[in-house]
Design a protein around this motif. Sequence first.
Motif, PDB file in Angstrom:
ATOM      1  N   LYS A  67     -21.774  54.575 -24.601  1.00 44.01           N
ATOM      2  CA  LYS A  67     -20.317  55.258 -24.879  1.00 44.01           C
ATOM      3  C   LYS A  67     -19.572  54.086 -25.062  1.00 44.01           C
ATOM      4  O   LYS A  67     -18.506  53.983 -25.919  1.00 44.01           O
ATOM      5  CB  LYS A  67     -20.178  56.220 -23.669  1.00 44.01           C
ATOM      6  N   ALA A  68     -19.301  52.963 -24.116  1.00 44.29           N
ATOM      7  CA  ALA A  68     -18.453  52.072 -24.192  1.00 44.29           C
ATOM      8  C   ALA A  68     -18.587  50.978 -25.394  1.00 44.29           C
ATOM      9  O   ALA A  68     -17.504  50.549 -26.049  1.00 44.29           O
ATOM     10  CB  ALA A  68     -18.482  51.253 -22.936  1.00 44.29           C
ATOM     11  N   ALA A  69     -19.999  51.038 -25.857  1.00 43.01           N
ATOM     12  CA  ALA A  69     -19.988  49.874 -27.016  1.00 43.01           C
ATOM     13  C   ALA A  69     -19.760  50.575 -28.421  1.00 43.01           C
ATOM     14  O   ALA A  69     -19.025  49.990 -29.087  1.00 43.01           O
ATOM     15  CB  ALA A  69     -21.623  49.476 -26.933  1.00 43.01           C
ATOM     16  N   ARG A  70     -20.007  51.768 -28.465  1.00 44.05           N
ATOM     17  CA  ARG A  70     -19.601  52.600 -29.499  1.00 44.05           C
ATOM     18  C   ARG A  70     -18.240  52.725 -29.675  1.00 44.05           C
ATOM     19  O   ARG A  70     -17.750  52.608 -30.757  1.00 44.05           O
ATOM     20  CB  ARG A  70     -20.352  53.856 -29.533  1.00 44.05           C
ATOM     21  N   ALA A  71     -17.639  52.966 -28.623  1.00 45.06           N
ATOM     22  CA  ALA A  71     -16.042  53.149 -28.573  1.00 45.06           C
ATOM     23  C   ALA A  71     -15.297  51.859 -29.174  1.00 45.06           C
ATOM     24  O   ALA A  71     -14.268  51.883 -29.899  1.00 45.06           O
ATOM     25  CB  ALA A  71     -15.737  53.712 -27.267  1.00 45.06           C
ATOM     26  N   LEU A  72     -16.080  50.560 -28.667  1.00 44.50           N
ATOM     27  CA  LEU A  72     -15.466  49.392 -28.927  1.00 44.50           C
ATOM     28  C   LEU A  72     -15.644  49.011 -30.348  1.00 44.50           C
ATOM     29  O   LEU A  72     -14.586  48.583 -31.167  1.00 44.50           O
ATOM     30  CB  LEU A  72     -16.198  48.605 -27.957  1.00 44.50           C
ATOM     31  N   ILE A  73     -16.842  49.498 -30.965  1.00 50.06           N
ATOM     32  CA  ILE A  73     -17.150  49.259 -32.465  1.00 50.06           C
ATOM     33  C   ILE A  73     -16.143  50.139 -33.176  1.00 50.06           C
ATOM     34  O   ILE A  73     -15.472  49.657 -34.346  1.00 50.06           O
ATOM     35  CB  ILE A  73     -18.400  49.482 -32.711  1.00 50.06           C
ATOM     36  N   ASP A  74     -16.061  51.323 -32.578  1.00 49.65           N
ATOM     37  CA  ASP A  74     -15.179  52.396 -33.432  1.00 49.65           C
ATOM     38  C   ASP A  74     -13.609  51.996 -33.776  1.00 49.65           C
ATOM     39  O   ASP A  74     -13.169  51.941 -34.571  1.00 49.65           O
ATOM     40  CB  ASP A  74     -15.537  53.775 -32.934  1.00 49.65           C
ATOM     41  N   THR A  75     -13.390  51.404 -32.609  1.00 46.58           N
ATOM     42  CA  THR A  75     -11.929  51.061 -32.429  1.00 46.58           C
ATOM     43  C   THR A  75     -11.634  49.847 -33.316  1.00 46.58           C
ATOM     44  O   THR A  75     -10.598  49.604 -33.953  1.00 46.58           O
ATOM     45  CB  THR A  75     -11.543  50.808 -31.066  1.00 46.58           C
ATOM     46  N   ARG A  76     -12.671  48.834 -33.300  1.00 43.40           N
ATOM     47  CA  ARG A  76     -12.485  47.710 -34.117  1.00 43.40           C
ATOM     48  C   ARG A  76     -12.552  48.098 -35.620  1.00 43.40           C
ATOM     49  O   ARG A  76     -11.660  47.617 -36.497  1.00 43.40           O
ATOM     50  CB  ARG A  76     -13.484  46.911 -33.871  1.00 43.40           C
ATOM     51  N   THR A  77     -13.267  48.962 -36.023  1.00 44.39           N
ATOM     52  CA  THR A  77     -13.543  49.293 -37.297  1.00 44.39           C
ATOM     53  C   THR A  77     -12.025  50.062 -37.785  1.00 44.39           C
ATOM     54  O   THR A  77     -11.754  49.777 -38.911  1.00 44.39           O
ATOM     55  CB  THR A  77     -14.578  50.335 -37.486  1.00 44.39           C
ATOM     56  N   GLU A  78     -11.529  50.951 -36.995  1.00 43.41           N
ATOM     57  CA  GLU A  78      -9.981  51.533 -37.234  1.00 43.41           C
ATOM     58  C   GLU A  78      -9.282  50.616 -37.319  1.00 43.41           C
ATOM     59  O   GLU A  78      -8.210  50.738 -38.258  1.00 43.41           O
ATOM     60  CB  GLU A  78      -9.753  52.535 -36.056  1.00 43.41           C
ATOM     61  N   LEU A  79      -9.258  49.483 -36.545  1.00 41.66           N
ATOM     62  CA  LEU A  79      -8.075  48.432 -36.635  1.00 41.66           C
ATOM     63  C   LEU A  79      -8.257  47.718 -38.009  1.00 41.66           C
ATOM     64  O   LEU A  79      -7.411  47.434 -38.637  1.00 41.66           O
ATOM     65  CB  LEU A  79      -8.290  47.544 -35.592  1.00 41.66           C
ATOM     66  N   ASP A  80      -9.510  47.362 -38.390  1.00 37.64           N
ATOM     67  CA  ASP A  80      -9.687  46.691 -39.502  1.00 37.64           C
ATOM     68  C   ASP A  80      -9.227  47.618 -40.745  1.00 37.64           C
ATOM     69  O   ASP A  80      -8.820  46.829 -41.581  1.00 37.64           O
ATOM     70  CB  ASP A  80     -11.330  46.261 -39.853  1.00 37.64           C
ATOM     71  N   ASN A  81      -9.783  48.514 -40.699  1.00 32.60           N
ATOM     72  CA  ASN A  81      -9.184  49.605 -41.728  1.00 32.60           C
ATOM     73  C   ASN A  81      -7.502  49.784 -41.997  1.00 32.60           C
ATOM     74  O   ASN A  81      -6.965  49.907 -43.036  1.00 32.60           O
ATOM     75  CB  ASN A  81      -9.865  50.816 -41.555  1.00 32.60           C
ATOM     76  N   ALA A  82      -6.889  49.739 -40.649  1.00 35.50           N
ATOM     77  CA  ALA A  82      -5.475  50.084 -40.810  1.00 35.50           C
ATOM     78  C   ALA A  82      -4.851  48.877 -41.149  1.00 35.50           C
ATOM     79  O   ALA A  82      -3.936  48.670 -42.055  1.00 35.50           O
ATOM     80  CB  ALA A  82      -5.168  50.284 -39.214  1.00 35.50           C
ATOM     81  N   LEU A  83      -5.577  47.550 -40.768  1.00 36.87           N
ATOM     82  CA  LEU A  83      -5.000  46.175 -41.241  1.00 36.87           C
ATOM     83  C   LEU A  83      -5.096  45.989 -42.934  1.00 36.87           C
ATOM     84  O   LEU A  83      -4.222  45.356 -43.287  1.00 36.87           O
ATOM     85  CB  LEU A  83      -5.482  45.222 -40.395  1.00 36.87           C
ATOM     86  N   ALA A  84      -6.252  46.734 -43.221  1.00 38.10           N
ATOM     87  CA  ALA A  84      -6.545  46.534 -44.501  1.00 38.10           C
ATOM     88  C   ALA A  84      -5.256  47.043 -45.613  1.00 38.10           C
ATOM     89  O   ALA A  84      -5.140  46.637 -46.703  1.00 38.10           O
ATOM     90  CB  ALA A  84      -7.697  46.982 -45.095  1.00 38.10           C
ATOM     91  N   LEU A  85      -4.689  48.051 -44.865  1.00 40.38           N
ATOM     92  CA  LEU A  85      -3.617  48.801 -45.742  1.00 40.38           C
ATOM     93  C   LEU A  85      -2.408  48.152 -45.614  1.00 40.38           C
ATOM     94  O   LEU A  85      -1.382  48.445 -46.195  1.00 40.38           O
ATOM     95  CB  LEU A  85      -3.615  50.169 -45.014  1.00 40.38           C
ATOM     96  N   VAL A  86      -2.002  47.122 -44.766  1.00 42.49           N
ATOM     97  CA  VAL A  86      -0.885  46.490 -44.682  1.00 42.49           C
ATOM     98  C   VAL A  86      -0.756  45.600 -45.942  1.00 42.49           C
ATOM     99  O   VAL A  86      -1.577  44.675 -46.614  1.00 42.49           O
ATOM    100  CB  VAL A  86      -0.943  45.706 -43.359  1.00 42.49           C
ATOM    101  N   PRO A  87       0.540  45.683 -46.681  1.00 46.81           N
ATOM    102  CA  PRO A  87       0.641  45.001 -47.971  1.00 46.81           C
ATOM    103  C   PRO A  87       0.696  43.476 -47.571  1.00 46.81           C
ATOM    104  O   PRO A  87       0.791  43.116 -46.485  1.00 46.81           O
ATOM    105  CB  PRO A  87       2.237  45.405 -48.147  1.00 46.81           C
ATOM    106  N   ALA A  88       0.341  42.858 -48.494  1.00 47.66           N
ATOM    107  CA  ALA A  88      -0.153  41.342 -48.380  1.00 47.66           C
ATOM    108  C   ALA A  88       1.323  40.657 -48.139  1.00 47.66           C
ATOM    109  O   ALA A  88       2.393  41.035 -48.834  1.00 47.66           O
ATOM    110  CB  ALA A  88      -0.624  40.996 -49.764  1.00 47.66           C
ATOM    111  N   GLY A  89       1.420  39.855 -47.183  1.00 48.40           N
ATOM    112  CA  GLY A  89       2.539  38.994 -46.887  1.00 48.40           C
ATOM    113  C   GLY A  89       3.254  39.583 -45.787  1.00 48.40           C
ATOM    114  O   GLY A  89       4.441  39.204 -45.346  1.00 48.40           O
ATOM    115  N   LYS A  90       3.163  40.813 -45.535  1.00 52.21           N
ATOM    116  CA  LYS A  90       3.908  41.510 -44.309  1.00 52.21           C
ATOM    117  C   LYS A  90       3.071  41.601 -43.051  1.00 52.21           C
ATOM    118  O   LYS A  90       1.721  41.456 -42.994  1.00 52.21           O
ATOM    119  CB  LYS A  90       3.934  42.892 -44.656  1.00 52.21           C
ATOM    120  N   GLN A  91       3.665  41.541 -41.739  1.00 54.43           N
ATOM    121  CA  GLN A  91       2.908  41.613 -40.425  1.00 54.43           C
ATOM    122  C   GLN A  91       2.608  42.992 -40.136  1.00 54.43           C
ATOM    123  O   GLN A  91       3.632  44.015 -40.446  1.00 54.43           O
ATOM    124  CB  GLN A  91       3.697  40.623 -39.552  1.00 54.43           C
ATOM    125  N   PRO A  92       1.611  43.329 -39.576  1.00 55.93           N
ATOM    126  CA  PRO A  92       1.402  44.613 -39.091  1.00 55.93           C
ATOM    127  C   PRO A  92       2.374  44.817 -37.810  1.00 55.93           C
ATOM    128  O   PRO A  92       2.726  44.117 -36.969  1.00 55.93           O
ATOM    129  CB  PRO A  92      -0.118  44.726 -38.631  1.00 55.93           C
TER     130      PRO A  92
END
Length: 233
Positions: A67-92
């Motif tokens: 449970k802990a390992a899957r939650a860790l990976i899922d949260t990292r994936t969510e963060l990576d996906n959210a950061l990918a939507l941040v426009p280039a040159g802008k800070q999240p």
Amino acid sequence: MSKRLASFHGPSTPTSSPIQQVRQSNTPSSPSRLSESTFHRRIRTSLQELRVITQTWDDVVLVDGSKAARALIDTRTELDNALALVPAGKQPCAPLVEPRLAIMDKCITQLDAVLVKLQKQFRRMNVVIDNMEAILFEAHRTKGYQWCQEEPLWVSWPLEKFVSSIPEIIIPYHRSLVMHNDLVDVLRSHNVTFEVSRDAIAKWVDQPFLQDDGWDAKWEDLCAVEVERWDTR
């Protein structure tokens, strides 16, 4: 090992030899079985305790750790996906990153706690085995060599064979403990790729060192055959 995740407390498939021994268990009782001694009861209790320890081990790995390992990976994936939507040159913005980092850190803390629990179960396993060796020493002193080495305790195994064989269980669980420590170290880094994390999760759940040599694979069916009233509490 997928079957261990689906039903890790279910019955394992018995080998041919234990089945044959079950059929032979109706043969006339040995002298030891006619009058069960305190040594019989203590060895049975010790083996049952080892079974409980290994069941707890599976609970910790397949429930808490997974449970802990899957939650860790899922949260990292969510963060990576959210950061990918941040426009280039802008800070999240902070609300995008900080809450997820807090969840990830919490998951890593939970995985460290899982390792502590596994270490505790491994120590308990060693204590039980040491106690069984003490039981054999006492039986040698009070019952004699022949009773310990040659006379079947219940069906065919004498006391000495139980005590000399059971330490084999330590090896796969120690290897598994080392593996889980290594996997947590892999997952601990926030820079680990999704593919590496996915492979780590698969190995975590499979517990490869226990597939052929863990309690369910080697000892449960044997004890069901060799130990009278095995399922009593």
